[in-house]
Design an enzyme around this catalytic site. Structure first.
Site, PDB file in Angstrom:
ATOM      1  N   TYR A  35       0.832  -1.209   0.000  1.00 39.64           N
ATOM      2  CA  TYR A  35       0.000   0.000   0.000  1.00 39.64           C
ATOM      3  C   TYR A  35       0.867   1.261   0.000  1.00 39.64           C
ATOM      4  O   TYR A  35       0.656   2.170  -0.800  1.00 39.64           O
ATOM      5  CB  TYR A  35      -0.930  -0.009   1.218  1.00 39.64           C
ATOM      6  CG  TYR A  35      -1.744   1.247   1.361  1.00 39.64           C
ATOM      7  CD1 TYR A  35      -2.887   1.448   0.605  1.00 39.64           C
ATOM      8  CD2 TYR A  35      -1.363   2.239   2.259  1.00 39.64           C
ATOM      9  CE1 TYR A  35      -3.632   2.607   0.737  1.00 39.64           C
ATOM     10  CE2 TYR A  35      -2.100   3.401   2.399  1.00 39.64           C
ATOM     11  CZ  TYR A  35      -3.239   3.577   1.634  1.00 39.64           C
ATOM     12  OH  TYR A  35      -3.969   4.732   1.765  1.00 39.64           O
ATOM     13  N   HIS A  39       1.664   4.292  -3.094  1.00 40.66           N
ATOM     14  CA  HIS A  39       1.559   5.743  -2.918  1.00 40.66           C
ATOM     15  C   HIS A  39       2.881   6.473  -3.159  1.00 40.66           C
ATOM     16  O   HIS A  39       2.918   7.703  -3.088  1.00 40.66           O
ATOM     17  CB  HIS A  39       0.994   6.062  -1.537  1.00 40.66           C
ATOM     18  CG  HIS A  39      -0.480   5.846  -1.481  1.00 40.66           C
ATOM     19  ND1 HIS A  39      -1.021   4.594  -1.324  1.00 40.66           N
ATOM     20  CD2 HIS A  39      -1.518   6.703  -1.622  1.00 40.66           C
ATOM     21  CE1 HIS A  39      -2.331   4.695  -1.354  1.00 40.66           C
ATOM     22  NE2 HIS A  39      -2.661   5.962  -1.529  1.00 40.66           N
ATOM     23  N   TYR A  58      -2.679  17.738   0.612  1.00 44.72           N
ATOM     24  CA  TYR A  58      -3.175  16.392   0.922  1.00 44.72           C
ATOM     25  C   TYR A  58      -2.022  15.554   1.445  1.00 44.72           C
ATOM     26  O   TYR A  58      -0.986  15.443   0.802  1.00 44.72           O
ATOM     27  CB  TYR A  58      -3.779  15.777  -0.335  1.00 44.72           C
ATOM     28  CG  TYR A  58      -4.393  14.408  -0.178  1.00 44.72           C
ATOM     29  CD1 TYR A  58      -4.823  13.911   1.040  1.00 44.72           C
ATOM     30  CD2 TYR A  58      -4.552  13.594  -1.288  1.00 44.72           C
ATOM     31  CE1 TYR A  58      -5.399  12.663   1.156  1.00 44.72           C
ATOM     32  CE2 TYR A  58      -5.133  12.341  -1.198  1.00 44.72           C
ATOM     33  CZ  TYR A  58      -5.549  11.876   0.033  1.00 44.72           C
ATOM     34  OH  TYR A  58      -6.114  10.629   0.131  1.00 44.72           O
ATOM     35  N   TRP A  94      -8.995   4.008  -9.579  1.00 43.55           N
ATOM     36  CA  TRP A  94      -8.079   4.119  -8.439  1.00 43.55           C
ATOM     37  C   TRP A  94      -8.650   3.382  -7.222  1.00 43.55           C
ATOM     38  O   TRP A  94      -7.945   2.625  -6.562  1.00 43.55           O
ATOM     39  CB  TRP A  94      -7.814   5.592  -8.096  1.00 43.55           C
ATOM     40  CG  TRP A  94      -6.924   5.744  -6.905  1.00 43.55           C
ATOM     41  CD1 TRP A  94      -7.304   6.005  -5.614  1.00 43.55           C
ATOM     42  CD2 TRP A  94      -5.502   5.609  -6.872  1.00 43.55           C
ATOM     43  NE1 TRP A  94      -6.211   6.049  -4.793  1.00 43.55           N
ATOM     44  CE2 TRP A  94      -5.092   5.812  -5.536  1.00 43.55           C
ATOM     45  CE3 TRP A  94      -4.540   5.346  -7.838  1.00 43.55           C
ATOM     46  CZ2 TRP A  94      -3.753   5.753  -5.151  1.00 43.55           C
ATOM     47  CZ3 TRP A  94      -3.207   5.299  -7.447  1.00 43.55           C
ATOM     48  CH2 TRP A  94      -2.826   5.491  -6.119  1.00 43.55           C
TER      49      TRP A  94
END
Length: 119
Positions: A35, A39, A58, A94
């Site tokens: 994960y 990213h 963000y 996504w």
């Protein structure tokens, strides 16, 4: 644990802001490395969609012990920014790619209420 008094305090807090959003996600601990790796190279289309939807500043934060993810972003209008990214053409692709990483129900953002802000 929520109570009517706590709910009222959170709803009426003068620190609430339409410009900041914090949320929690839950990643399966055995999938954390993958994960986080995903990213490190977020698709350019997704980055562009977030920017066009008004998401700024963000950030994602990880508690590795249990896979808890804290997300934070700012926008002129957080509600409108969330609606815009949900409508973006890239979002379903996504979300589908990320779904394998989350615990059951853990991929649904749990929005955290803001009750204090020091500017």
């Amino acid at each position: 644990m929520s109570t009517p008094d706590l709910d009222r305090l959170l709803a009426d807090s003068p620190a609430r802001s339409p410009h900041r959003c914090c949320f929690v996600l839950q990643v399966r601990p055995e999938k954390l490395t993958e994960y986080v790796g995903a990213h490190q190279d977020v698709w350019a289309e997704m980055r562009q969609a977030l920017a066009e939807a008004g998401w700024r500043n963000y950030s994602l934060f990880l508690r590795a012990e249990d896979g808890m993810i804290i997300g934070y972003f700012e926008s002129e209008d957080v509600e409108a920014a969330q609606e815009a990214i949900a409508r973006a053409a890239i979002s379903p692709r996504w979300e589908a790619a990320m779904s394998e990483y989350f615990t059951p129900g853990g991929g649904e953002k749990q929005i955290l209420p803001q009750y204090f802000h020091l500017a």
